[in-house]
Design an enzyme around this catalytic site. Structure first.
Site, mmCIF file in Angstrom:
data_model
loop_
_atom_site.group_PDB
_atom_site.id
_atom_site.type_symbol
_atom_site.label_atom_id
_atom_site.label_comp_id
_atom_site.label_asym_id
_atom_site.label_seq_id
_atom_site.Cartn_x
_atom_site.Cartn_y
_atom_site.Cartn_z
ATOM 1 C CG ASP A 86 -8.658 -54.688 0.238
ATOM 2 O OD1 ASP A 86 -9.119 -53.553 0.052
ATOM 3 O OD2 ASP A 86 -7.889 -54.977 1.197
ATOM 4 C CE LYS A 142 -10.851 -47.485 -0.647
ATOM 5 N NZ LYS A 142 -10.474 -48.782 -0.071
ATOM 6 C CD GLU A 156 -12.255 -51.114 2.156
ATOM 7 O OE1 GLU A 156 -11.849 -50.461 3.137
ATOM 8 O OE2 GLU A 156 -12.112 -50.737 0.982
ATOM 9 C CG ASP A 158 -10.932 -51.512 7.655
ATOM 10 O OD1 ASP A 158 -9.732 -51.224 7.542
ATOM 11 O OD2 ASP A 158 -11.638 -51.898 6.700
#
Ligand code: AMP
Length: 606
Positions: A8, A70, A171, A193
């Site tokens: 992850d 990211k 994810e 999420d």
């Protein structure tokens, strides 16, 4: 074949997991932590630091410490997130050669996939230390709402890190896999999420036949914990301006301290109703007059500061239900994923919206990594019956006359999938056609994400409209797009030139792969040297202590004097090897020091 891990690669933290036997487990790093900060720094001595060690020195080395990279991966230079980072990040964000982003660390420019690769290398090393063998393949997760450029860039990061990314999975889907793994159930699940940088909502059907089918997904790749931190920072900065008429944003070190304090306060407010923020000597003004920041943030004030952010997540939940033609009542379980879902206000809003208590059984920080590991196992185990059916989050299409966008593969189509379209020439003797590919939902092509231009060359010379070319657009299970073309009359495959709108060229990636390999060798060697140095220093300390005792015992004897001189030389040699960082000499020295130690022990035992 070696073990395949699940990674992850998070905005704030990253996590690596593996399935051993049938049990998925998160692999702790050397410090015993199950997640590692997604932070990279370059020190004054040009040393690369990743993870906790980079985080610890972030305040004193703010300009050369990268966090939340990211948010920039696979983005064009002019995109909003990049412009925001350029203004507010303590590190320098500069324009790259392909309309992309580079980060300037101590005068050297790094692409964002390179930074991500450094984090992946760290996760690879954590896994290798634990498993005890090289790890060369991984399943890596990305936010469901990542577009093709962001996915490609993540894949490039894997390549640079020396990892074959056997699959990229979303994810929330990974979280659902971990939740449903090994349980026989038929359930409609919503995965909410909210991580450090991105928000995703996915609705899935989990079947007792081990089929995980995503019905719809939506999100915002620029909405996450970082934005909540920024709200607190803005509030602190404004308070400071009101009090002292000084703008803290102008000072990079102050900015980094503010950021840290804002995140800390945010986390504290999940368990307390107010958080104290104390930053002594935050800035000096005039003739070295130090100013201090002292503030108390109440939970209700914080909730007000960020209520629009939370509302945006709820609006997206409603939109994805509509898209799937579902109502809230269809959802039988709600999973909360990502560190931000620990915030009571978010839990309340989600509970109120879905009208049900979210599931307590998943660990928000670990569940995505675990799901990636489960998928890694399923892909490499021939006996696995698990099936994952995901969807593409954005419509794939092309620009047509008038700058309009024509969708070819609609959003939420199950992947892999492909569609084709026939193009004809519009001029006599036309030998090339240019096709612009976009991803997004806007009617105007330019408002969507440009994935590249495809130039079909070498067409037959013929009257206009006579040449028909079938262009095949394909989205694979990773959500990555590719294009092929065929002359319908001759059956000939057309050559296609792809001009990436952002990201890295093949040769750049190749160069970075080599550099990363060098780093791995350096790192392994320096780790080996460090272990040898510690052992040698322990032996030297013991020998020096024994030396004094032996000297007293053998005083005057010729044999004794010789042995002592030899021991002295050996100790000096070992010290020299440490100083010269000569691993081979040091290893030899350790052996001779051990022999001398045995000999001294013998003498002392008499
Ligand atoms: P993730 O990307 O899932 O690791 O989530 C990281 C984000 O969650 C960061 O913005 C953290 O500040 C935030 N976070 C972690 N723990 C908490 C907490 N207890 N309360 C609020 N936010 C948190």
């Amino acid at each position: 074949m070696g073990k395949v891990v699940g990674i992850d690669l998070g905005t704030t933290n990253s996590c690596v997991a593996v399935v051993e036997g049938d049990v998925p487990a998160v692999i702790p790093n050397r410090g015993g932590y199950k997640t590692t900060p997604s932070m990279v720094a370059i020190t004054e001595a040009e040393k690369r630091l990743v993870g906790h060690i980079a985080k610890r020195q972030a305040i004193t080395n703010a300009e050369n410490t990268v966090y939340a990279s990211k948010r920039l991966i696979g983005r064009n230079w002019e995109s909003a997130p990049v412009m925001a980072a350029k203004e507010t990040a303590p590190y320098k964000v500069v324009e790259g050669p392909h309309d992309d982003v580079r980060i300037d660390l101590r005068g050297k420019l790094y692409s964002v996939p390179e930074i991500a690769a450094m984090i992946l290398v760290e996760m690879k090393v954590i896994a290798e230390d634990y498993i005890g063998e090289p790890v060369e393949q991984a399943v890596v997760t990305v936010p469901a709402y990542f577009n093709d450029n962001q996915r490609q860039a993540t894949r490039d990061a894997g390549t640079i890190a020396g990892l074959e990314v056997i699959r990229i999975i979303n994810e929330p889907t990974a979280a659902a896999l971990a939740y449903g793994y090994g349980k026989k159930m038929d359930k409609m699940v919503a995965v909410f999420d909210l991580g450090g940088g991105t928000f995703d909502i996915s609705i899935l059907e989990i079947g007792s036949d081990e089929v995980f089918k995503v019905i719809s997904t939506a999100g915002d790749t620029f909405l996450g914990g970082e934005d909540f931190d920024t709200r607190i920072m803005d509030w602190l900065v404004q308070g400071f301006i009101d009090e002292h008429n000084v703008d803290l944003r102008k000072d990079r070190m102050a900015l980094q301290r503010l950021k840290d304090a804002a995140e800390k306060a945010k986390i504290e407010l999940s368990s307390q109703t107010e958080a104290e923020i104390n930053l002594p000597f935050i800035i000096s003004v005039g003739q070295n007059e130090a100013l201090h920041l002292q503030s108390v943030l109440k939970r209700e004030v914080f909730e007000e500061l960020c209520s629009d952010l939370v509302d945006r997540t709820i609006d997206i939940c409603q939109a994805t239900l509509d898209e799937a033609e579902l109502v809230k009542e269809d959802v039988e379980e709600v999973l909360l994923v990502g560190g931000m879902t620990r915030m009571p206000f978010i839990q309340k809003k989600v509970r109120d919206f879905f009208n049900r208590e979210p599931c307590k059984g998943v660990h928000p920080d670990e569940v995505v990594g675990l799901g990636a590991a489960i998928q890694a196992r399923a892909l490499t185990d021939d006996g696995s019956t698990m099936l994952l059916l995901d969807v593409t989050p954005h419509t794939l299409g092309i620009m047509i006359a008038g700058g309009h966008f024509e969708g070819l593969i609609p959003q939420n189509s199950t992947v892999p999938t492909s569609r084709s379209k026939i193009f004809t020439t519009i001029r006599d003797n036309q030998t090339a056609v240019k096709i612009l590919v976009f991803q997004g939902e806007d009617e105007r092509a330019s408002k969507n994400e440009s994935l590249g231009e495809f130039v079909l060359t070498g067409l037959r010379k013929a009257e206009k409209g006579q040449v028909e070319i079938e262009v095949i657009f394909d989205i694979n299970a990773d959500g990555i797009v590719s294009v092929a073309a065929r002359d319908l009359e001759t059956g000939m495959k057309q050559s296609i030139t792809v001009t990436a709108s952002s990201g890295l060229t093949e040769s750049e990636i190749h160069k970075m792969v080599e550099q990363s390999k060098d780093y791995m060798v350096d790192r392994r060697e320096s780790e080996e040297f460090e272990a040898a140095r510690q052992e040698a220093e322990r032996l030297i300390r013991e020998l020096e202590r024994m030396y004094v005792q032996v000297e007293k015992m053998v005083a005057g004897s010729e044999f004794g004097n010789e042995a002592l001189i030899k021991a002295r030389d050996l100790i000096e040699n070992a010290k020299q090897a440490i100083e010269l960082k000569d691993l081979i000499q040091l290893k030899d020295s350790i052996e001779t020091l051990k022999r001398t130690q045995r000999m001294f022990k013998g003498v002392l035992a008499k």
